[in-house]
Design an enzyme around this catalytic site. Structure first.
Site: not given
Ligand code: AMP
Length: 471
Positions: A5, A37, A111-112, A252
């Site tokens: 969030c 979010g 957030n958390g 990320y």
């Molecule tokens: P996947 O390995 O298919 O689960 O997708 C990984 C990719 O999703 C990563 O390269 C990130 O760009 C993105 N990603 C990583 N962590 C998250 C997260 N917590 N929520 C949404 N997208 C994520």
């Protein structure tokens, strides 16, 4: 429940010259935090007598209408953007959470994630307290109301945090007074800035930049800020020996133009790329990012390896949540809707493909397939984080060990699944160097399976340190 969030709090002085209404300032700040979010958002303003809110499911521009925002009059307010895993996507869970009690009103934007949510909820329900949401923020609200019936706000908040175990960066309104609180381990970011005629607290400094404000500093772990008309007071409620800043914010989650724990995220990501190039060199014709999260690291890799930076993929900037029907063909369309290849930059090329992380492995597999079909000669995947092997209990949506591909496959195994010619993950040491914060003050639990707080069934090396009774 897993939640990612963004929170905001704004207070403007009664006689401030600023022309922008508080609700609009919060709206702009939430726009800047949209990446934190996309599922729901809310703004609560206190007009001196009452709290009024606008909340809804969807993105910031989908939920708010200018006319309604302008009707939210008042000098102080908080806002929230929320993402949660499916199943909990309900309007009841949309924040800020408002609770009216005998002596007034509180509103909370959180957030958390509380690791001891279930225990606290059971305890409160046994006392007869009724819950209307399935969000851990409501536990904080109930604990706070109990304290406020007996103590002043600072003492109340100080007593509440003794009960909480987990991550929480909070913007709180107690009647028309704004408070900002960051958990003692500082998992999630929270910063404070000066506005023309007021103050802002926000998850990331980009929200302050957007309002043309000035970043004053970050809220310290365990610190409570109390905002007065033209100043704010600081109360250090808990001081831990070590902190646990989330490394995934750098990898990320956060925007590259944000400053988190004193580090510009852009610089960290560029260094991640340079470290990757040193750890996993390869003969190639070009370095291409998976947009957008791989871009800055790909630039770093390209500089360090002296290999041309060239974009092989383009992302549709306007994609929100996609309506996906089951079936392989539809999944392919969904990927193509989000991302397309730039064939001339791919055909007959040996490509170093930079992505921030591999969680489940499905995204990498689809993207690599797409690049192969566009004619790449070789694809060398380089990942800006070490293998993710353990779940997050502090608010990043990573799924369970079963879902995490690196939890049950070797690097060679993952390489085969994603169909890359080679695969190189950044080492933990490389990541820590790129962030530039000592390992002891980072939360690396998803990479090491060593948790900074005692989680049932998980290993917590700090338990042996006996830092103080809070840990
Ligand atoms: P996947 O390995 O298919 O689960 O997708 C990984 C990719 O999703 C990563 O390269 C990130 O760009 C993105 N990603 C990583 N962590 C998250 C997260 N917590 N929520 C949404 N997208 C994520």
């Amino acid at each position: 429940m897993k939640e990612e969030c963004g929170v905001v709090g704004v207070v403007v002085q009664n006689n401030a010259s600023t022309g922008t209404p508080t609700a609009l300032q919060i709206y702009y700040a939430l726009y800047a935090l949209q990446h934190r979010g996309q599922e729901s958002t809310g703004i609560t303003i206190h007009d001196g007598l009452h709290c009024k809110s606008i909340k809804g499911m969807g993105l910031v521009p989908e939920v708010y209408v200018k006319k309604d925002l302008l009707e939210l009059k008042g000098n102080v307010g908080i806002g929230h953007v929320r993402y949660s895993t499916t199943g909990h996507s309900k309007i009841e869970n949309c924040q800020p959470l408002i609770v009216n009690y005998k002596s007034g009103t509180i509103a909370i934007a959180h957030n958390g994630n509380l690791a001891n949510y279930s225990l606290l909820r059971d305890e409160l329900e046994l006392e007869g307290r009724i819950f209307i949401t399935s969000s851990d923020t409501e536990v904080i609200a109930h604990l706070l109301v109990k304290e406020l019936l007996r103590h002043d706000p600072v003492e109340s908040i100080s007593n509440v945090i003794k009960r909480l175990k987990g991550s929480y960066s909070l913007a709180i309104l107690i009647d028309d007074q704004l408070y900002a609180l960051r958990d003692p381990l500082g998992f999630k970011p929270l910063c404070v800035g000066k506005l023309d005629g007021g103050f802002i607290v926000a998850s990331e400094s980009v929200a302050i930049d957007t309002l043309n404000g000035t970043l004053i500093r970050e809220v310290s772990p365990g610190e409570l800020l109390v905002f007065k008309n033209d100043s704010f007071e600081s109360h250090i409620l808990v001081q831990e020996k070590y902190h646990a800043h989330c490394v995934f914010e750098y990898v990320y989650f956060a925007r590259p133009d944000s400053i988190i724990n004193g580090k510009l995220v852009y610089n960290v990501r560029e260094k991640i790329g340079r470290e990757l190039a040193r750890e996993h060199p390869v003969k190639a014709d070009s370095v291409s990012p998976v947009p957008d999260s791989g871009i800055t690291s790909a630039i770093g890799y390209s500089y360090e390896a002296n290999i041309k930076y060239s974009e092989g993929l383009m992302k549709n900037r306007y994609i929100g949540r996609t309506f996906i029907l089951p079936g392989q063909a539809m999944r392919e369309t969904a990927v193509r809707l989000k991302m397309n290849t730039i064939s001339e930059n791919i055909k007959d090329q040996r490509i170093v493909l930079i992505d921030d992380s591999i969680v489940r492995g499905t995204t990498s597999r689809r993207i690599i397939d797409m690049i192969r079909r566009a004619g790449a000669k070789e694809i060398h995947a380089r990942i800006g984080s070490p293998p993710i092997i353990a779940p997050c209990y502090f608010g990043i949506d990573m799924g369970t060990r079963n879902e995490l591909i690196a939890a049950h496959k070797t690097v060679a195994g993952v390489e085969a699944v994603i169909n890359a010619d080679s695969l190189g993950y950044l080492s933990i040491e490389g990541l820590v160097r790129a962030i530039g914060i000592e390992k002891e003050n980072l939360c690396l639990a998803c990479l090491t399976s060593e948790y900074p707080l005692d989680i049932p069934g998980e290993y917590c090396p700090r338990r042996q340190l006996k830092l103080n009774e809070f840990s």
